[in-house]
Design an enzyme around this catalytic site. Sequence first.
Site, short mmCIF file in Angstrom:
data_model
loop_
_atom_site.label_atom_id
_atom_site.label_comp_id
_atom_site.label_asym_id
_atom_site.label_seq_id
_atom_site.Cartn_x
_atom_site.Cartn_y
_atom_site.Cartn_z
N LYS A 17 0.81 -1.22 0.00
CA LYS A 17 0.00 0.00 0.00
C LYS A 17 0.84 1.27 0.00
CE LYS A 17 -4.04 -2.10 2.19
NZ LYS A 17 -4.98 -2.08 3.33
N LYS A 47 -8.11 -11.90 -7.05
CA LYS A 47 -9.36 -11.91 -6.27
C LYS A 47 -10.27 -10.75 -6.64
CE LYS A 47 -8.46 -11.78 -1.95
NZ LYS A 47 -8.72 -11.83 -0.48
N LYS A 85 -12.56 -4.60 -3.87
CA LYS A 85 -12.88 -3.19 -4.13
C LYS A 85 -11.64 -2.42 -4.54
CE LYS A 85 -16.22 -1.26 -3.64
NZ LYS A 85 -17.31 -0.94 -4.59
#
Length: 340
Positions: free
Chosen positions: A111, A192, A195
Amino acid sequence: MKRMVSGVQPTGTLHLGGYLGAFRQWAAVQHQADAYFFVADLHALTVDGDPERLRRATLEVATQLMAIGLDPAACTLFVQSQVPEHTQLAWLLECTATTGELGRMTQFKDKSGGQESVKVGLFTYPVLMAADVLLYDADLVPVGDDQRQHLELTRDLAGRFNHRYGDTFRVPEAYVPPVAARVMDLQHPERKMSKSGASPQGTIELLDEPKVIERKVARAVTDAETEVRYDRAAKPGVSNLLELLGAATGRPPADLSPSYSRYGDLKKDVAAAVVEMLRPVRERHAELSADPSQVWTALQAGSEAARTVASMTLDRASSAIGLVGGTTGTGSRSVDSTFA
């Protein structure tokens, strides 16, 4: 009865991957465990966002969780920020954790993306996740592959705290549901459905209208062959469709493939099965949205119940580490009793 704790960030709209992989299991396990489920609005602060949107998303996710089947009479459902003990315990655990182990967290590396400067909260949020769990003396924590490292940190911090300051925290174990579908992106079946970083056409949201679901499934990536065969390595797109159909109908994906000779027929059946599976969720969501006060009432009651447990754990940890007084919650200790 074992105690279980888990949370979900307020993204605004939950998707099919989360429903099949986690939330449907939450609804089932609430009747088998002492379950605590929360909307993790504090974790959402690690990225910039609009305050009003966060408030709306928090209520919306709680509404969707109840529409999925979480029953405030069967579990403790609450909003993370309404239980201040989460952040209070997180500080005690931050003073137990090290920068080295936080710097090794895979999700922080992903991230932060190599940026020179990132929010401190993005670096320390795994410690808040540990507090989320340890506050409630959890026996079990539902985890996917991407959360195992966080649970290991939680276990390490609990063990270290206990070793230094005495037996304070219960060390939780991972809970892996006996059957949990791994739903992949319809446009990128090698990753996967999620969102973050997802393709809009590859993600089915729980509140998508039937026509939208049908269109997304019809456009799902398959391959240049024509054989309908369950083979995750060689045919990820087709296998993903078979897994979706299996999750919706309760049948093994490999058993479904002989029934189809064309991709188009498979896609039609997948779309119809998913629409029907999500129909009760959409209907219940409409009922709850028409009277949001019942969601707020449930969340307030859940937060009060959560604080009753969390305050006692925080007092225990505060006393063990040497702080005077404790908290103002149910388990609070007076300064006089501290020095008695």
